[in-house]
Design a protein around this motif. Structure first.
Motif, mmCIF file in Angstrom:
data_model
loop_
_atom_site.group_PDB
_atom_site.id
_atom_site.type_symbol
_atom_site.label_atom_id
_atom_site.label_comp_id
_atom_site.label_asym_id
_atom_site.label_seq_id
_atom_site.Cartn_x
_atom_site.Cartn_y
_atom_site.Cartn_z
ATOM 1 N N GLU A 26 0.810 -1.214 0.000
ATOM 2 C CA GLU A 26 0.000 0.000 0.000
ATOM 3 C C GLU A 26 0.839 1.258 0.000
ATOM 4 O O GLU A 26 0.330 2.356 -0.112
ATOM 5 C CB GLU A 26 -0.946 0.000 1.198
ATOM 6 C CG GLU A 26 -2.230 -0.704 0.830
ATOM 7 C CD GLU A 26 -3.142 -0.908 2.003
ATOM 8 O OE1 GLU A 26 -3.112 -0.074 2.919
ATOM 9 O OE2 GLU A 26 -3.862 -1.910 1.988
ATOM 10 N N SER A 27 2.142 1.105 0.135
ATOM 11 C CA SER A 27 2.969 2.311 0.135
ATOM 12 C C SER A 27 4.253 2.049 -0.646
ATOM 13 O O SER A 27 4.424 0.985 -1.234
ATOM 14 C CB SER A 27 3.314 2.709 1.574
ATOM 15 O OG SER A 27 4.124 1.704 2.137
ATOM 16 N N ALA A 28 5.122 3.006 -0.584
ATOM 17 C CA ALA A 28 6.390 2.884 -1.304
ATOM 18 C C ALA A 28 7.314 1.885 -0.613
ATOM 19 O O ALA A 28 8.382 1.556 -1.141
ATOM 20 C CB ALA A 28 7.058 4.247 -1.390
ATOM 21 N N LEU A 29 6.912 1.390 0.543
ATOM 22 C CA LEU A 29 7.734 0.405 1.242
ATOM 23 C C LEU A 29 8.002 -0.816 0.371
ATOM 24 O O LEU A 29 9.063 -1.434 0.437
ATOM 25 C CB LEU A 29 7.013 -0.066 2.507
ATOM 26 C CG LEU A 29 7.077 0.874 3.699
ATOM 27 C CD1 LEU A 29 6.182 0.364 4.799
ATOM 28 C CD2 LEU A 29 8.511 1.000 4.173
ATOM 29 N N MET A 30 6.988 -1.178 -0.441
ATOM 30 C CA MET A 30 7.123 -2.344 -1.316
ATOM 31 C C MET A 30 8.301 -2.162 -2.270
ATOM 32 O O MET A 30 9.004 -3.123 -2.583
ATOM 33 C CB MET A 30 5.820 -2.541 -2.098
ATOM 34 C CG MET A 30 5.793 -3.808 -2.926
ATOM 35 S SD MET A 30 5.938 -5.286 -1.898
ATOM 36 C CE MET A 30 7.395 -6.036 -2.556
ATOM 37 N N ILE A 31 8.496 -0.939 -2.718
ATOM 38 C CA ILE A 31 9.587 -0.680 -3.669
ATOM 39 C C ILE A 31 10.919 -0.919 -2.953
ATOM 40 O O ILE A 31 11.810 -1.586 -3.467
ATOM 41 C CB ILE A 31 9.529 0.782 -4.176
ATOM 42 C CG1 ILE A 31 8.095 1.191 -4.487
ATOM 43 C CG2 ILE A 31 10.499 1.007 -5.314
ATOM 44 C CD1 ILE A 31 7.612 1.028 -5.850
ATOM 45 N N GLN A 81 6.013 -2.430 -8.019
ATOM 46 C CA GLN A 81 7.340 -2.255 -8.612
ATOM 47 C C GLN A 81 7.232 -2.079 -10.120
ATOM 48 O O GLN A 81 7.897 -1.240 -10.698
ATOM 49 C CB GLN A 81 8.214 -3.473 -8.297
ATOM 50 C CG GLN A 81 8.527 -3.614 -6.826
ATOM 51 C CD GLN A 81 9.135 -4.981 -6.515
ATOM 52 O OE1 GLN A 81 8.411 -5.948 -6.314
ATOM 53 N NE2 GLN A 81 10.451 -5.051 -6.511
ATOM 54 N N ILE A 82 6.336 -2.889 -10.727
ATOM 55 C CA ILE A 82 6.221 -2.854 -12.184
ATOM 56 C C ILE A 82 5.733 -1.495 -12.662
ATOM 57 O O ILE A 82 6.165 -0.994 -13.690
ATOM 58 C CB ILE A 82 5.267 -3.967 -12.661
ATOM 59 C CG1 ILE A 82 5.817 -5.322 -12.205
ATOM 60 C CG2 ILE A 82 5.113 -3.949 -14.179
ATOM 61 C CD1 ILE A 82 4.798 -6.434 -12.253
ATOM 62 N N GLU A 83 4.846 -0.869 -11.886
ATOM 63 C CA GLU A 83 4.294 0.405 -12.350
ATOM 64 C C GLU A 83 5.284 1.570 -12.227
ATOM 65 O O GLU A 83 5.046 2.637 -12.754
ATOM 66 C CB GLU A 83 2.978 0.732 -11.629
ATOM 67 C CG GLU A 83 3.136 1.110 -10.184
ATOM 68 C CD GLU A 83 1.785 1.272 -9.467
ATOM 69 O OE1 GLU A 83 0.741 0.944 -10.052
ATOM 70 O OE2 GLU A 83 1.795 1.729 -8.318
ATOM 71 N N ASP A 99 13.469 -3.804 -4.049
ATOM 72 C CA ASP A 99 14.841 -3.480 -4.483
ATOM 73 C C ASP A 99 15.846 -4.277 -3.647
ATOM 74 O O ASP A 99 16.834 -4.803 -4.154
ATOM 75 C CB ASP A 99 15.130 -1.988 -4.296
ATOM 76 C CG ASP A 99 14.345 -1.138 -5.288
ATOM 77 O OD1 ASP A 99 13.773 -1.729 -6.229
ATOM 78 O OD2 ASP A 99 14.304 0.098 -5.103
ATOM 79 N N TRP A 100 15.529 -4.321 -2.356
ATOM 80 C CA TRP A 100 16.448 -5.006 -1.450
ATOM 81 C C TRP A 100 16.557 -6.496 -1.787
ATOM 82 O O TRP A 100 17.643 -7.089 -1.799
ATOM 83 C CB TRP A 100 15.992 -4.810 0.002
ATOM 84 C CG TRP A 100 16.895 -5.474 0.971
ATOM 85 C CD1 TRP A 100 18.048 -4.972 1.484
ATOM 86 C CD2 TRP A 100 16.741 -6.800 1.498
ATOM 87 N NE1 TRP A 100 18.651 -5.884 2.301
ATOM 88 C CE2 TRP A 100 17.867 -7.020 2.329
ATOM 89 C CE3 TRP A 100 15.785 -7.803 1.353
ATOM 90 C CZ2 TRP A 100 18.055 -8.216 3.026
ATOM 91 C CZ3 TRP A 100 15.968 -8.989 2.035
ATOM 92 C CH2 TRP A 100 17.088 -9.192 2.870
ATOM 93 N N VAL A 101 15.392 -7.137 -2.106
ATOM 94 C CA VAL A 101 15.379 -8.568 -2.445
ATOM 95 C C VAL A 101 16.281 -8.832 -3.654
ATOM 96 O O VAL A 101 17.097 -9.761 -3.657
ATOM 97 C CB VAL A 101 13.944 -9.061 -2.724
ATOM 98 C CG1 VAL A 101 13.961 -10.469 -3.330
ATOM 99 C CG2 VAL A 101 13.112 -9.047 -1.459
ATOM 100 N N ASP A 140 11.005 3.449 -13.542
ATOM 101 C CA ASP A 140 12.379 2.944 -13.688
ATOM 102 C C ASP A 140 12.484 1.445 -13.418
ATOM 103 O O ASP A 140 13.556 0.934 -13.135
ATOM 104 C CB ASP A 140 13.322 3.719 -12.748
ATOM 105 C CG ASP A 140 12.911 3.588 -11.284
ATOM 106 O OD1 ASP A 140 11.851 2.965 -11.012
ATOM 107 O OD2 ASP A 140 13.643 4.091 -10.413
ATOM 108 N N PHE A 141 11.349 0.748 -13.517
ATOM 109 C CA PHE A 141 11.325 -0.700 -13.264
ATOM 110 C C PHE A 141 12.393 -1.439 -14.089
ATOM 111 O O PHE A 141 13.221 -2.201 -13.557
ATOM 112 C CB PHE A 141 9.922 -1.218 -13.590
ATOM 113 C CG PHE A 141 9.775 -2.709 -13.619
ATOM 114 C CD1 PHE A 141 9.989 -3.469 -12.475
ATOM 115 C CD2 PHE A 141 9.418 -3.371 -14.800
ATOM 116 C CE1 PHE A 141 9.836 -4.843 -12.501
ATOM 117 C CE2 PHE A 141 9.260 -4.749 -14.827
ATOM 118 C CZ PHE A 141 9.476 -5.489 -13.687
ATOM 119 N N VAL A 142 12.418 -1.189 -15.398
ATOM 120 C CA VAL A 142 13.358 -1.884 -16.284
ATOM 121 C C VAL A 142 14.789 -1.474 -15.958
ATOM 122 O O VAL A 142 15.677 -2.320 -15.782
ATOM 123 C CB VAL A 142 13.029 -1.581 -17.760
ATOM 124 C CG1 VAL A 142 14.087 -2.190 -18.682
ATOM 125 C CG2 VAL A 142 11.640 -2.099 -18.109
ATOM 126 N N ALA A 143 14.971 -0.158 -15.823
ATOM 127 C CA ALA A 143 16.326 0.359 -15.604
ATOM 128 C C ALA A 143 16.938 -0.206 -14.328
ATOM 129 O O ALA A 143 18.133 -0.549 -14.286
ATOM 130 C CB ALA A 143 16.280 1.882 -15.538
#
Ligand code: C2E
Ligand code: CA
Ligand code: CA
Length: 722
Positions: free
Chosen positions: A515-520, A555-557, A524-526, A560-563
């Protein structure tokens, strides 16, 4: 003071001389020996002469004819006539022609001087008077001009309310001629709605000097003056002042009495100002797209409704609505379509409500409703149900057939909150619950929901702390060749070593993180952690095969997902063909055009793409064909239910489809031998599940890889199933 200039006119030279001698002490004196010469001198040096002492009896042009000439030429000079013989008719003629006085010859010096002084004095007074009159005329003209050309309507009504004076502007603005108003009662131009206020201003015999002021009195123009049938209305702001006569005032300056004779009214057209004030007011309290009240107005109404309900011991319902997947419509079909959709949603909502209810739009696709007379939760539910059903009716906008749904949360006064803020917040919590339950429905607020919400908030802070304190860890589950048991890949699975709760799986925290940017941050960390483990194993000569990493729609949305992925692969010098992205069907569905584009870019880096939990979503075949896919992962639930015929036929259909689309297939959640045997028969090439291995911490995974490596070296066989 300048001396007065005097011209003495006489045909007798001695007389001229003596006269000059007498007058010179006081005045500037010139002489002329004939009428002709006098006129000559006057026209040469005019203006500047004050007085002429004129002999009536002269050869050539005599005195009277000189005066005639003065008159004709408009020369401004005072004249005192001199005459030897008293000829009455010539003297009276001289007076008719404007002579000031008359002196007969011979004269005494004093009498002469006195007469001339008087004449000059009178001239002075006359001049002053003329000037004064001119000033008065000018100021009166100015006054009239000001009144007539005033931008304001100005009129005077008498004590009966009859128009006595009306200025030009009133004619112009009200489209009446003056004579159609003067003599008539003022009520002909007053809108019936403003009659009482107008009477107050026009009739009142005010005791004080203060002018009455009133805003917003509406006047009516003459019928038929405007093209439309209704009489045009003008809003005025007016200043009215009593007009009084016969004032008597005592010695102390106090007024003893006076008679009211009418009212002087200055009225300003404020129609436009009022309209723009109304517009500003409207804009401050409404949502301009839908014309619905905004949050401010809603809060106002809700607060009022609450205080009424408190007094009457009655109930109120607040509903919070959020459209499902509105962002998708907006992103894929454009903002114009999104706006049109919101407008028709607003219309539909209005149709579900009653006149006394308030519907407001408070954000992009968020609406709130106040039901004034929803005494029971049953009524509230039936309204919510009606709303949910009416919103999901398909609608066509700009040639697009659209289908949106909405999630509704319900909170009631006083059970679920006693303030406007609390009711809205709790309806919002209930709305989120409706979303969690699968959207397209409604949900009623309960205390437990509020507890969950609080927990949710605390999980968020804990996740943040967890990231900071390195409490997260990546576990790995091997993916195994179904026939020979070789490890062909590992799936990275996130774990949380919570200081109090112990080891937590994603089920506990992922939804909150998403629900927040925490997922990003977590995602990234994973990627970093898994790549660094893989790199270490490869450096130690261990082959883990492909690394599969799960990606959230969050993350997909990201742009810079690809980059980010490409950057990480470069940093670890890790080949794209050994990296696999796992995306669930539902994550693919949102904003699919952009997602397809991103996946194609990754595919160009030879990155593998797998659809996770396949079979649980509703991805269309056409979407699958557009994607650069490598793999389908059959969802665990089908493997678990393998004993049932329907699950088996689903798996078989998926297997067929995979073959048709030339896709690889993985079965996950394989625990039992019969499952494995069945999958082998189906020629499912890769197996993931407890039957081979649980998820392992990096260290255990490394040990497993080492064991398998020595085993392979010895026997050529790898992991043995039961
Ligand atoms: P998933 O991608 O479907 O992952 C497989 C899940 O099934 C894992 O649960 C795994 O432990 C479990 N599993 C594997 N074999 C068996 C089996 O034989 N029997 C049973 N009953 N379960 C088995 P886990 O680790 O709890 O992960 C749950 C979900 O969380 C994952 O489902 C995945 O969607 C998500 N997830 C995990 N790690 C990440 C991550 O790093 N990023 C993202 N975005 N999602 C992750
Ligand atoms: Ca997965
Ligand atoms: Ca899965």
């Amino acid at each position: 003071m300048t001396q007065s200039r005097i011209l003495v006119v006489d045909d007798e030279p001695e007389l001229l001389l003596s006269c000059k001698a007498i007058l010179e002490k006081e005045f500037a004196v010139s002489t002329a020996g004939s009428g002709e010469q006098a006129l000559q001198m006057l026209s040469d040096t005019a203006p500047g002469w004050d007085l002429m002492l004129l002999d009536l009896n002269m050869p050539g042009l005599d005195g009277l004819r000189v005066m005639d000439e003065l008159h004709k030429r408009g020369l401004d000079i005072s004249v005192v006539v001199l005459s030897g013989e008293v000829a009455f008719h010539s003297v009276s003629r001289a007076f008719q022609l404007g002579a000031f006085d008359y002196i007969s010859k011979p004269y005494e010096a004093d009498a002469l001087i006195n007469t001339i002084r008087n004449a000059l004095k009178k001239r002075e007074l006359e001049k002053d008077f003329i000037q004064l009159r001119r000033q008065l005329e000018r100021s009166e003209r100015l006054h009239r001009f000001m009144i007539e050309s005033s931008p304001d309507i100005i009129f005077i009504v008498d004590k009966e309310g009859i128009f006595r004076f009306v200025n030009d502007r009133a004619e112009e603005m009200l489209a009446y001629r003056k004579d159609e108003l003067i003599g008539h009662h003022y009520s002909v131009i007053v809108d019936p709605a403003s009659r009482a206020r107008a009477a107050n201003c026009f009739n009142e015999r005010r005791a004080s000097e203060r002018a009455a002021r009133d805003e917003e009195i509406w006047l009516l123009c003459k019928p038929g003056s405007a093209p439309n049938l209704e009489r045009r209305r003008i809003a005025i702001e007016l200043n009215a002042m009593g007009v009084y006569e016969n004032e008597t005032i005592n010695e102390k300056g106090e007024r003893l009495q006076r008679d009211y004779s009418g009212t002087y009214v200055v009225a300003r057209d404020v129609t436009e100002r009022l309209a723009s004030q109304k517009l500003i007011h409207y804009q401050a309290y409404h949502d301009l797209l839908t014309g619905l009240p905004n949050r401010a107005l809603f809060m106002d109404r809700l607060t009022t409704a609450i205080s009424v309900a408190r007094r009457q011991n009655s109930k109120l319902t607040v509903m919070f609505l959020d459209l499902d997947r509105f962002k998708f419509v907006n992103d894929s079909l454009g903002h114009d379509t999104g706006d049109a959709l919101l407008k028709s949603v607003a219309e539909r909502l209005k149709r579900c409500l009653r006149e006394c209810d308030t519907l407001a739009r408070i954000g992009g696709d968020e609406f709130i409703v106040l039901l004034q007379q929803a005494e029971s939760i049953a009524t509230a539910k039936s309204v919510a149900d009606k709303i949910v059903r009416s919103i999901k009716e398909p609608l066509t906008i700009a040639n697009h057939e659209l289908c949106v749904t909405t999630s509704v949360g319900i909170a009631m006064y006083p059970d679920d909150g006693t303030t406007a803020e609390a009711l809205i917040k709790n309806a919002d919590i209930a709305m989120y619950h409706a979303k969690d339950l699968g959207k397209d429905g409604f949900s009623v607020f309960t205390r437990e929901l509020s507890e969950q919400q609080k927990e949710h908030l605390s999980i968020e802070t804990e996740i943040r702390r967890g990231i900071r304190d390195n409490q997260f860890e990546v576990y790995y589950q091997p993916q195994v060749n179904a026939l020979d048991g070789r490890i062909v890949g590992v799936e990275a699975l996130l774990r949380w070593n919570h200081p109090e709760r112990g080891l937590l799986t994603p089920a506990f925290f992922l939804a909150v993180a998403e629900e927040s940017a925490l997922m990003i941050e977590l995602g990234d960390w994973v990627v970093e952690a898994a790549l660094s483990d893989m790199k270490a194993w490869r450096n130690a000569g261990l082959d883990a095969g492909k690394l599969a990493v799960n990606f959230s729609f969050r993350q997909i949305e990201q742009a810079d997902f690809v980059a980010k992925i490409v950057g990480a692969l470069r940093r670890f010098d890790y080949p794209g063909e050994l990296f696999e992205i796992e995306i669930t069907e539902s994550a693919l569905m949102s904003d699919s055009d952009k997602t397809i584009d991103k996946l194609r870019q990754l595919h160009a880096y030879r990155v593998n793409i797998a659809i996770d939990d396949f079979g649980t979503g509703y991805s269309s075949l056409s979407l699958l064909q557009k994607l650069p896919l490598n793999r389908l992962k059959i969802d665990r639930s089908f493997i678990q239910g393998l004993r049932s015929d329907s699950d088996r036929s689903i798996i078989e259909a998926i297997a067929h489809m995979a073959k048709g689309l030339k896709l690889d297939m993985v079965a996950e959640g394989v625990e039992q031998d019969y499952q494995l045997r069945y999958l082998r028969k189906l020629q499912c090439p890769v197996i993931q599940g407890f039957i081979y291995s649980h998820c392992l911490p990096a260290e255990a995974m490394r040990k497993l890889l080492e064991e398998r490596a020595t085993l392979t070296a010895r026997s050529g066989r790898v992991l043995q199933s039961v």
